[in-house]
Design a protein around this motif. Structure first.
Motif, PDB file in Angstrom:
ATOM      1  N   GLU A   1       0.846  -1.189   0.000  1.00 22.26           N
ATOM      2  CA  GLU A   1       0.000   0.000   0.000  1.00 22.26           C
ATOM      3  C   GLU A   1       0.885   1.243   0.000  1.00 22.26           C
TER       4      GLU A   1
ATOM      5  N   GLU B   1       1.995   8.527 -12.752  1.00 27.47           N
ATOM      6  CA  GLU B   1       1.734   7.234 -12.118  1.00 27.47           C
ATOM      7  C   GLU B   1       1.931   6.127 -13.148  1.00 27.47           C
TER       8      GLU B   1
ATOM      9  N   ILE C   1       0.803   3.142 -14.625  1.00 30.34           N
ATOM     10  CA  ILE C   1      -0.469   2.411 -14.569  1.00 30.34           C
ATOM     11  C   ILE C   1      -0.271   0.903 -14.568  1.00 30.34           C
TER      12      ILE C   1
ATOM     13  N   MET D   1       0.262  -0.700 -11.308  1.00 28.95           N
ATOM     14  CA  MET D   1      -0.845  -0.740 -10.373  1.00 28.95           C
ATOM     15  C   MET D   1      -1.949  -1.703 -10.834  1.00 28.95           C
ATOM     16  N   THR D   2      -2.352  -1.570 -12.091  1.00 24.74           N
ATOM     17  CA  THR D   2      -3.457  -2.356 -12.649  1.00 24.74           C
ATOM     18  C   THR D   2      -3.053  -2.850 -14.022  1.00 24.74           C
ATOM     19  N   ARG D   3      -3.217  -4.147 -14.236  1.00 24.26           N
ATOM     20  CA  ARG D   3      -2.726  -4.727 -15.486  1.00 24.26           C
ATOM     21  C   ARG D   3      -3.739  -5.607 -16.189  1.00 24.26           C
TER      22      ARG D   3
ATOM     23  N   ASP E   1      -8.644  -4.422 -15.551  1.00 22.79           N
ATOM     24  CA  ASP E   1      -8.873  -3.223 -14.734  1.00 22.79           C
ATOM     25  C   ASP E   1      -9.111  -3.557 -13.259  1.00 22.79           C
ATOM     26  N   GLU E   2      -8.537  -4.652 -12.796  1.00 26.77           N
ATOM     27  CA  GLU E   2      -8.692  -5.041 -11.396  1.00 26.77           C
ATOM     28  C   GLU E   2      -7.530  -4.498 -10.579  1.00 26.77           C
ATOM     29  N   ASP E   3      -7.825  -4.037  -9.370  1.00 29.86           N
ATOM     30  CA  ASP E   3      -6.793  -3.522  -8.472  1.00 29.86           C
ATOM     31  C   ASP E   3      -5.808  -4.627  -8.098  1.00 29.86           C
ATOM     32  N   TYR E   4      -4.590  -4.227  -7.814  1.00 32.41           N
ATOM     33  CA  TYR E   4      -3.529  -5.124  -7.328  1.00 32.41           C
ATOM     34  C   TYR E   4      -3.162  -6.212  -8.345  1.00 32.41           C
ATOM     35  N   THR E   5      -3.268  -5.905  -9.613  1.00 36.02           N
ATOM     36  CA  THR E   5      -2.858  -6.862 -10.643  1.00 36.02           C
ATOM     37  C   THR E   5      -1.632  -6.369 -11.410  1.00 36.02           C
TER      38      THR E   5
ATOM     39  N   TYR F   1       2.564  -5.971  -7.812  1.00 40.20           N
ATOM     40  CA  TYR F   1       1.882  -7.000  -7.030  1.00 40.20           C
ATOM     41  C   TYR F   1       2.052  -8.411  -7.592  1.00 40.20           C
TER      42      TYR F   1
END
Length: 253
Positions: free
Chosen positions: A115, A141, A143, A146-148, A151-155, A159
């Motif tokens: 985080e 940022e 991208i 963060m999101t890959r 469009d899901e968070d933490y992918t 991460y």
């Protein structure tokens, strides 16, 4: 910047390395750059903003990580590459970067997930906090970090290391600060690193074929791979068929 200044600026001794998404080579190849050199710049620039964001280096002397200073690491002619880095420029348009004024000043792990502590949250807690940068200061940022996927968070690559290649910051600095390599050498090294990950650190190919894949001439590829080998960043062996020297086999050291 020279090697020593880069190491200090990037706080190498206390920072975390980042992974690069393998699809970046295909995505950059589809974009409309003015030259091969500019495509390589985009790769190097994305690595650097990813590293700075991941390590929340903005939490120190924030203004030294302005877009102007970041671009100056690679080129003295900011205007020549502004179409790549500006708002709605190439990297924004292919969904690799976006401008934000809410930058990370710290990072931490919560329930095993990375985080970031963002500046706007900090200012809510400390309304009298003085800014150490201009009111118009913003960052890019990364991208894909963060999101890959979907469009899901933490992918993103912060991460998940799935389908990524590693780039140690020490190697980044060695390559970028070398006058014979720079961001073109970094792009070539990154591509070889990706392929070595796929082929158990034994990537077999000719210079001509590698140049075609990367987007440059055989002569250019030979120039940069020879220099990378001189600096002990890669190693090569030769493959012979019927006493004829053909392919090279690349390995990352």
């Amino acid at each position: 910047m020279n090697k020593k200044n880069l190491e200090s600026w990037l706080n190498v001794s206390e920072s975390v390395n980042v992974q690069m998404p393998n699809e970046i080579f295909e995505d950059l190849s589809k974009a409309e750059f003015k030259s091969f050199n500019h495509k390589c710049f985009a790769y190097a620039y994305y690595y650097l903003i990813s590293y700075i964001y991941r390590n929340a280096l903005y939490g120190g002397e924030t203004d030294q990580f302005s877009q102007h200073n970041i671009i100056n690491v690679f080129t003295s002619d900011k205007s020549a590459v502004s179409y790549i880095t500006k708002t709605k420029g190439i990297l924004d348009s292919i969904n690799y970067t976006k401008a934000t004024t809410d930058y990370p000043v710290t990072y931490y792990m919560y329930d095993g997930i990375l985080e970031f502590g963002l500046i706007k949250e900090l200012r809510k807690k400390l309304p009298n906090l003085e800014m150490n940068h201009s009111p118009r200061f913003c960052v890019k940022e990364p991208i894909k970090a963060m999101t890959r996927f979907d469009d899901e968070d933490y992918t993103g690559t912060f991460y998940s290391f799935q389908n990524t290649h590693k780039m140690n910051v020490e190697d980044f600095i060695r390559i970028i600060s070398d006058k014979k390599l720079g961001h073109v050498g970094l792009y070539v090294y990154g591509y070889i690193s990706m392929m070595c990950d796929k082929y158990n650190n034994k990537f077999q190919i000719t210079n001509a074929q590698l140049g075609d894949l990367v987007g440059c001439s055989e002569r250019t590829m030979k120039k940069y791979t020879q220099r990378l080998e001189e600096l002990n960043l890669i190693a090569t062996t030769r493959v012979f068929y019927d006493s004829k020297q053909l392919d090279k086999v690349y390995s990352i050291i």
